[in-house]
Design an enzyme around this catalytic site. Sequence first.
Site, mmCIF file in Angstrom:
data_model
loop_
_atom_site.group_PDB
_atom_site.id
_atom_site.type_symbol
_atom_site.label_atom_id
_atom_site.label_comp_id
_atom_site.label_asym_id
_atom_site.label_seq_id
_atom_site.Cartn_x
_atom_site.Cartn_y
_atom_site.Cartn_z
ATOM 1 N NE ARG A 239 3.139 -2.709 4.874
ATOM 2 C CZ ARG A 239 4.314 -2.094 4.662
ATOM 3 N NH1 ARG A 239 4.372 -0.776 4.563
ATOM 4 N NH2 ARG A 239 5.438 -2.785 4.571
ATOM 5 C CG HIS A 243 3.503 0.385 0.409
ATOM 6 N ND1 HIS A 243 2.741 1.195 1.223
ATOM 7 C CD2 HIS A 243 3.519 0.969 -0.815
ATOM 8 C CE1 HIS A 243 2.321 2.233 0.514
ATOM 9 N NE2 HIS A 243 2.768 2.117 -0.720
ATOM 10 C CE1 TYR A 252 9.258 -1.866 4.888
ATOM 11 C CE2 TYR A 252 9.941 -2.090 2.593
ATOM 12 C CZ TYR A 252 8.944 -2.054 3.547
ATOM 13 O OH TYR A 252 7.628 -2.190 3.170
#
Length: 348
Positions: A239, A243, A252
């Site tokens: 990815r 998100h 993160y």
Amino acid sequence: MNRVVGERDLAETQFDATDAEAVLRDMVRARRFDERAVALQRRGWMSGYPPFEGQEAAQVGAAHAMETDDVLFPTYRSNALQITRGVPMSDILLFRRGFPEYASGHDERVFPQAVPIASQIPHAVGAGMYAQRDDADWASLVCFGDGATSEGDFHEGLNFAGVFDAQTVFFCENNGWAISLPDSRQTASDSIAAKATAYGFEGVQVDGNDPLAVWETVESALASARDGEPVLIEALTYRRGAHTTADDPSQYRDATPDLPAWRLADPIDRFERWCLDQGVIDEGVRAEAEAAAEEELEAAVETAEDTPRPDPEELFDPVYADLPPELRRQRETARSFVDEHDPYELER
Ligand SMILES: Cc1ncc(C[n+]2csc(CCOP(=O)(O)OP(=O)(O)O)c2C)c(N)n1
Ligand SMILES: [Mg+2]
């Protein structure tokens, strides 16, 4: 368990130059859709959007492997698979704009996108069991992510599929992350594909950034599934973006995660280079595909904008036959708001 399929010469594959060019064009088309969808969301034109950037090879490859009668159970991130399968871009935009009737692709045998993680897996297995009992010549293909494999629905679905020979292919796009959780923390198994062994059927890992490897792997899995042998595929991909449009991955994750280069590579750049090396395309094909996608997107946005917006009160219709008092109050508030304001005014 089979292993990741590495890159080969075109002659070593089952495909020809026309197949490879069609896949490249579809990947470029999907990327343009994704970029435009993010831009539209940023403008407040539609609600939150989960980008699939980096997963084009996995999804376009899988879409090419499906036969007309196969049935797709997508997630919120499966938009590339859906548009490649033939769902109009405008339908996906309309669904994201709040029109529930555009959630499924009836003509394309596509179920609504699942947002509750893994909930679509038992549904797809139910369809696969139906196909088995009906002696049907189609299979269901269910999409999900690495995070979904920690849900009970995943294990229940795979167990039923193994016991009842469901005509189902489990297509896991391992994109390295479940929101902020890296796949290294998702499971102590050697791989996601390895989990199939416990349920009595085959698990396969494939280079999810190589669209022809995915096409080949999904095609052969669908053929097994139509014979009553389910397959779990783990497509290893990445990815590249957030998100969703509500997420900030810089909170993160490192700029360079500890994963092999083939997994982090941009699948479109990589496949375009391969196509040029193999003499499959001329320079300029990508730009041409981008221009065609732009034109298609303009028309899709126009179609979506020309579709009258639903009355906000409809929000209250489909859940209860008799609305509970609190919802009745909310409905009245909505009604008086709509009487006084144009609820879509902010969009203009
Ligand atoms: C049952 C359930 N629990 C939690 C969530 C919140 N949630 C949304 S996306 C997500 C992570 C899913 O990760 P993965 O399965 O890897 O799919 P990806 O988003 O990477 O495509 C979670 C936990 C949810 N939608 N449904
Ligand atoms: Mg994931």
